[in-house]
Design a protein around this motif. Sequence first.
Motif, PDB file in Angstrom:
ATOM      1  N   VAL A  67       0.796  -1.270   0.014  1.00  0.00           N
ATOM      2  CA  VAL A  67      -0.093  -0.070   0.143  1.00  0.00           C
ATOM      3  C   VAL A  67       0.857   1.210  -0.235  1.00  0.00           C
ATOM      4  O   VAL A  67       0.670   2.142  -0.634  1.00  0.00           O
ATOM      5  N   GLN A  68       2.063   1.318   0.725  1.00  0.00           N
ATOM      6  CA  GLN A  68       2.756   2.433   1.033  1.00  0.00           C
ATOM      7  C   GLN A  68       3.544   2.704  -0.373  1.00  0.00           C
ATOM      8  O   GLN A  68       3.387   3.936  -0.782  1.00  0.00           O
ATOM      9  N   LYS A  69       3.777   1.717  -1.042  1.00  0.00           N
ATOM     10  CA  LYS A  69       4.719   1.770  -2.327  1.00  0.00           C
ATOM     11  C   LYS A  69       3.626   2.272  -3.309  1.00  0.00           C
ATOM     12  O   LYS A  69       4.116   3.327  -4.066  1.00  0.00           O
ATOM     13  N   PHE A  70       2.329   2.152  -3.454  1.00  0.00           N
ATOM     14  CA  PHE A  70       1.662   2.593  -4.628  1.00  0.00           C
ATOM     15  C   PHE A  70       0.939   3.740  -4.101  1.00  0.00           C
ATOM     16  O   PHE A  70       0.710   4.402  -5.198  1.00  0.00           O
ATOM     17  N   VAL A  71       0.969   4.142  -2.993  1.00  0.00           N
ATOM     18  CA  VAL A  71       0.472   5.708  -2.396  1.00  0.00           C
ATOM     19  C   VAL A  71       1.590   6.386  -2.927  1.00  0.00           C
ATOM     20  O   VAL A  71       1.364   7.509  -3.524  1.00  0.00           O
ATOM     21  N   PRO A  95      -1.972   6.983   7.767  1.00  0.00           N
ATOM     22  CA  PRO A  95      -2.957   8.069   7.729  1.00  0.00           C
ATOM     23  C   PRO A  95      -2.443   9.569   7.303  1.00  0.00           C
ATOM     24  O   PRO A  95      -3.037  10.192   6.669  1.00  0.00           O
ATOM     25  N   VAL A  96      -1.200   9.694   7.839  1.00  0.00           N
ATOM     26  CA  VAL A  96      -0.391  10.850   7.465  1.00  0.00           C
ATOM     27  C   VAL A  96      -0.118  11.120   5.933  1.00  0.00           C
ATOM     28  O   VAL A  96      -0.379  11.815   5.289  1.00  0.00           O
ATOM     29  N   MET A  97       0.092   9.833   5.425  1.00  0.00           N
ATOM     30  CA  MET A  97       0.463   9.949   3.959  1.00  0.00           C
ATOM     31  C   MET A  97      -0.903  10.096   3.301  1.00  0.00           C
ATOM     32  O   MET A  97      -0.807  10.781   2.301  1.00  0.00           O
ATOM     33  N   CYS A  98      -2.043   9.640   3.506  1.00  0.00           N
ATOM     34  CA  CYS A  98      -3.227   9.833   3.049  1.00  0.00           C
ATOM     35  C   CYS A  98      -3.719  11.272   3.091  1.00  0.00           C
ATOM     36  O   CYS A  98      -4.214  11.893   2.189  1.00  0.00           O
TER      37      CYS A  98
END
Length: 159
Positions: A67-71, A95-98
Amino acid sequence: MTKIKGDPEGQEVQAEACSGERTYHELLVNLNPIAQPLASRRLTRKLYKCIKKAVKQKQIRRGVKEVQKFVNKGEKGIMVLAGDTLPVEVYCHLPVMCEDRNLPYIYIPSKTDLGAAAGSKRPTCVIMVKPHEEYQEAYEECLEEVLLHGTGTLEPAKG
């Protein structure tokens, strides 16, 4: 074990314990402190259905690393996080990345149920559901409710 005659309540409790199903309120006991915003029981069920449809179309990203890679690559979708994941440090940065990328996210009570919705016996702490025309109506319904819970947009700090 001894039987107690005339204890109908005890039989019901035993039947619930044997089924393995836990109610929404029982799952809330295990939540970690950062599990906000938390999906309601109704929204949780809708998200599980949407995840099941997305799995059939291969439109999910599963696990923190994926998930982190594709975000970071700029993929869009609804991020569903499990509220009972410990230690919190495993996924507290998501959540911070979002919020930085204006992606909607929401917590649900159980990582076991999240993994099961994705068609796995293994618990999963985060899933990203990507939009697809096959389940567009269910996706948009979930997206609307997730946004009503107050995620996906940056709100200025009050103070």
